[in-house]
Write an enzyme that holds these catalytic residues in place. Structure first.
Site, PDB file in Angstrom:
ATOM      1  N   THR A  72     -48.959 -81.414  15.730  1.00 17.18           N
ATOM      2  CA  THR A  72     -50.046 -82.323  16.144  1.00 17.18           C
ATOM      3  C   THR A  72     -49.477 -83.719  16.391  1.00 17.18           C
ATOM      4  O   THR A  72     -49.716 -84.340  17.433  1.00 17.18           O
ATOM      5  CB  THR A  72     -51.149 -82.384  15.060  1.00 17.18           C
ATOM      6  OG1 THR A  72     -51.681 -81.066  14.899  1.00 17.18           O
ATOM      7  CG2 THR A  72     -52.257 -83.347  15.426  1.00 17.18           C
ATOM      8  N   ASN A 150     -51.790 -69.827  21.271  1.00 21.32           N
ATOM      9  CA  ASN A 150     -51.950 -69.470  19.863  1.00 21.32           C
ATOM     10  C   ASN A 150     -52.949 -68.335  19.646  1.00 21.32           C
ATOM     11  O   ASN A 150     -52.880 -67.627  18.650  1.00 21.32           O
ATOM     12  CB  ASN A 150     -52.358 -70.697  19.036  1.00 21.32           C
ATOM     13  CG  ASN A 150     -53.479 -71.493  19.669  1.00 21.32           C
ATOM     14  OD1 ASN A 150     -53.433 -71.831  20.855  1.00 21.32           O
ATOM     15  ND2 ASN A 150     -54.508 -71.781  18.898  1.00 21.32           N
ATOM     16  N   GLN A 178     -46.111 -72.079  18.980  1.00 23.37           N
ATOM     17  CA  GLN A 178     -46.269 -70.628  18.836  1.00 23.37           C
ATOM     18  C   GLN A 178     -45.091 -69.835  19.393  1.00 23.37           C
ATOM     19  O   GLN A 178     -45.166 -68.606  19.458  1.00 23.37           O
ATOM     20  CB  GLN A 178     -47.586 -70.169  19.490  1.00 23.37           C
ATOM     21  CG  GLN A 178     -48.819 -70.675  18.781  1.00 23.37           C
ATOM     22  CD  GLN A 178     -48.957 -70.164  17.338  1.00 23.37           C
ATOM     23  OE1 GLN A 178     -48.318 -69.197  16.936  1.00 23.37           O
ATOM     24  NE2 GLN A 178     -49.790 -70.830  16.552  1.00 23.37           N
ATOM     25  N   SER A 198     -43.938 -76.974  14.784  1.00 17.52           N
ATOM     26  CA  SER A 198     -44.262 -77.193  13.367  1.00 17.52           C
ATOM     27  C   SER A 198     -43.467 -76.243  12.498  1.00 17.52           C
ATOM     28  O   SER A 198     -43.357 -75.061  12.835  1.00 17.52           O
ATOM     29  CB  SER A 198     -45.737 -76.835  13.120  1.00 17.52           C
ATOM     30  OG  SER A 198     -46.569 -77.934  13.229  1.00 17.52           O
ATOM     31  N   GLY A 199     -42.998 -76.709  11.353  1.00 15.14           N
ATOM     32  CA  GLY A 199     -42.228 -75.849  10.461  1.00 15.14           C
ATOM     33  C   GLY A 199     -43.009 -74.658   9.916  1.00 15.14           C
ATOM     34  O   GLY A 199     -42.465 -73.562   9.774  1.00 15.14           O
ATOM     35  N   HIS A 200     -44.292 -74.885   9.634  1.00 14.25           N
ATOM     36  CA  HIS A 200     -45.014 -73.834   8.887  1.00 14.25           C
ATOM     37  C   HIS A 200     -45.357 -72.607   9.713  1.00 14.25           C
ATOM     38  O   HIS A 200     -45.903 -71.639   9.187  1.00 14.25           O
ATOM     39  CB  HIS A 200     -46.263 -74.404   8.215  1.00 14.25           C
ATOM     40  CG  HIS A 200     -47.361 -74.796   9.141  1.00 14.25           C
ATOM     41  ND1 HIS A 200     -48.515 -74.051   9.262  1.00 14.25           N
ATOM     42  CD2 HIS A 200     -47.499 -75.835   9.989  1.00 14.25           C
ATOM     43  CE1 HIS A 200     -49.317 -74.640  10.134  1.00 14.25           C
ATOM     44  NE2 HIS A 200     -48.728 -75.721  10.590  1.00 14.25           N
ATOM     45  N   THR A 235     -40.459 -93.076   5.206  1.00 15.66           N
ATOM     46  CA  THR A 235     -39.422 -92.309   4.508  1.00 15.66           C
ATOM     47  C   THR A 235     -39.534 -90.837   4.889  1.00 15.66           C
ATOM     48  O   THR A 235     -40.623 -90.271   4.892  1.00 15.66           O
ATOM     49  CB  THR A 235     -39.575 -92.493   2.982  1.00 15.66           C
ATOM     50  OG1 THR A 235     -39.482 -93.890   2.719  1.00 15.66           O
ATOM     51  CG2 THR A 235     -38.489 -91.749   2.211  1.00 15.66           C
ATOM     52  N   CYS A 322     -57.666 -74.126  13.615  1.00 14.93           N
ATOM     53  CA  CYS A 322     -58.081 -75.528  13.696  1.00 14.93           C
ATOM     54  C   CYS A 322     -59.507 -75.682  14.222  1.00 14.93           C
ATOM     55  O   CYS A 322     -60.079 -76.756  14.167  1.00 14.93           O
ATOM     56  CB  CYS A 322     -57.121 -76.302  14.581  1.00 14.93           C
ATOM     57  SG  CYS A 322     -55.438 -76.120  14.043  1.00 14.93           S
TER      58      CYS A 322
HETATM   59  N1  PMP Z   1     -50.116 -76.411  18.866  1.00 11.31           N
HETATM   60  C1  PMP Z   1     -50.329 -75.105  18.710  1.00 11.31           C
HETATM   61  C2  PMP Z   1     -50.173 -74.179  19.891  1.00 11.31           C
HETATM   62  C3  PMP Z   1     -50.692 -74.594  17.462  1.00 11.31           C
HETATM   63  O1  PMP Z   1     -50.915 -73.290  17.314  1.00 11.31           O
HETATM   64  C4  PMP Z   1     -50.833 -75.494  16.377  1.00 11.31           C
HETATM   65  C5  PMP Z   1     -51.244 -75.009  14.995  1.00 11.31           C
HETATM   66  N2  PMP Z   1     -52.371 -74.209  14.973  1.00 11.31           N
HETATM   67  C6  PMP Z   1     -50.591 -76.859  16.605  1.00 11.31           C
HETATM   68  C7  PMP Z   1     -50.232 -77.279  17.858  1.00 11.31           C
HETATM   69  C8  PMP Z   1     -50.751 -77.880  15.510  1.00 11.31           C
HETATM   70  O2  PMP Z   1     -49.833 -77.681  14.478  1.00 11.31           O
HETATM   71  P1  PMP Z   1     -49.978 -78.489  13.094  1.00 11.31           P
HETATM   72  O3  PMP Z   1     -51.362 -78.206  12.604  1.00 11.31           O
HETATM   73  O4  PMP Z   1     -48.915 -77.914  12.229  1.00 11.31           O
HETATM   74  O5  PMP Z   1     -49.787 -79.919  13.409  1.00 11.31           O
END
Ligand code: PMP
Length: 381
Positions: A72, A150, A178, A198-200, A235, A322
């Protein structure tokens, strides 16, 4: 709690190797990477080595990366930064099926006078390249497109889109949230100026991500401070960044053959669901990431189906985590031409490299039984 997890596009499990690598940076080596004493310098070294690992993963140079809090933030930095690089270019071109982190920012910018053009997709979820070509003009600052969707997993033709952007002197950004860990990412081959993830989504923790910004792209800071070569103050999230570095190395190993295993599990899931549930069909076609399937169970309520699956211990989702409150149909599926009803009857299963045959079997049995019951068909036909 015993459960089966099929919501890996929303977030993935932190892998034990990632967790182990992060551990010392909380309670033992907790120095600030900007401190000049030895503890600080250990942290600085760890930061450098994670940066190298992530750069290798993207075929980028270490100094082309900015560590952020996630996709994001990276998307915001790319979009707002691109607009700031050339005040004469006040147009942004994107697609109708982007993630809310892009679409909501663009809605906000449109209210402030930025021209935003949203390129459509067809019934398969494929980008209309001819329309993209028409939309990009000499006043376009940026073309921003997701690498894979996604909800459906449909992959966009990023290289061709980048060429269209560059032909008009615009920057090109891709949201690879994705595809990181699912497709080999090579920023040179993709020819993008900016790339976020994103890492997660690839087994690192939440709260850490990356923006690749090609040298010379001229993207200014959103958050001011001396860290990250003055490109992102604050940081650094050292444990998260260390975890991301390890997760990228592990993803590189998985990408050699692992995605084929995942694809064959996903394909078996789709094949058997379509065989046993006559009113089911797949949303999206053409190139897709190996772990994702979006299915429409026409006549069923996706919300009720998810609820029943949840009670059976199966975690899935209706689309983007989201925007998922279950009452509003997906903008992605509607853009692909699904009726409101069919969009609300759709759910997404997203696998991970940890998913196995036995889990697919349970998922199949639960989904078949629940959907057939919902539509009043005998369960064992
Ligand atoms: N872009 C896409 C295509 C995503 O699938 C997501 C997470 N659902 C995001 C952006 C945002 O990632 P984050 O919530 O880790 O910032």
């Amino acid at each position: 709690m015993n459960f089966l997890y099929f919501d890996n596009n929303a977030s993935t499990r932190v892998l034990p190797q990632v967790m182990q690598a992060m551990q010392p940076w909380f309670c033992e080596q907790y120095g600030n990477p900007s401190s000049s004493h030895p503890l600080g310098q250990f942290s600085k070294q760890a930061l450098l080595s994670a940066r190298k690992a992530v750069a290798g993963f993207l075929n980028a140079k270490p100094n082309e990366l900015v560590f952020t809090s996630g996709a994001t933030e990276s998307n915001h930095m790319a979009i707002l930064g691109a607009l700031a690089t050339d005040p004469t270019r006040k147009k942004i071109v994107t697609s109708v099926v982007e993630h809310s982190s892009t679409l909501l920012l663009l809605d906000h910018l449109a209210m402030q006078g930025i021209e935003v053009v949203r390129v459509p997709v067809d019934g398969n979820g494929t980008l209309d390249l001819a329309c993209l070509e028409q939309a990009v003009t000499a006043d376009t600052a940026l073309v921003t497109l997701m690498h894979a969707n996604n909800e459906t997993g449909v992959v966009f033709p990023i290289k061709q889109a980048a060429a269209i952007a560059h032909s008009q002197g615009a920057l090109f950004h891709t949201d690879a949230a994705q595809t990181a860990g699912k497709i080999t990412l090579d920023v040179c081959q993709l020819d993008c100026d900016l790339l976020s993830f994103s890492g997660h989504k690839l087994h690192a923790p939440k709260g850490v991500g990356v923006l690749f910004a090609r040298r010379g792209a001229g993207i200014p800071a959103l958050i001011h401070g001396h860290q990250e070569r003055h490109q992102r103050g604050g940081t650094e999230n050292l444990p998260g960044i260390v975890g991301l570095g390890v997760a990228c190395r592990l993803a590189e190993q998985y990408l050699v053959g692992g995605t084929d295993r995942t694809a064959s599990l996903r394909d078996r899931l789709e094949r058997e669901l379509l065989q046993r549930i006559p009113f089911a069909r797949i949303n999206g076609a053409g190139p897709r990431v190996s772990n994702t399937t979006s299915l429409c169970f026409s006549g069923c309520s996706g919300e009720e189906l998810l609820h029943s699956l949840g009670q059976a211990g199966v975690m899935a989702s209706q689309g983007s985590a989201c925007t998922a409150d279950g009452t509003e149909p997906s903008h992605v599926l509607q853009a692909m031409g699904l009726s409101r009803h069919d969009a609300l009857a759709s759910i997404r299963f997203s696998l991970s490299r940890e998913t196995n045959e036995a889990e697919i079997e349970v998922l199949l049995q639960s989904t078949i039984a629940i959907t057939r019951r919902m539509i009043s068909l005998p369960v064992a036909a």
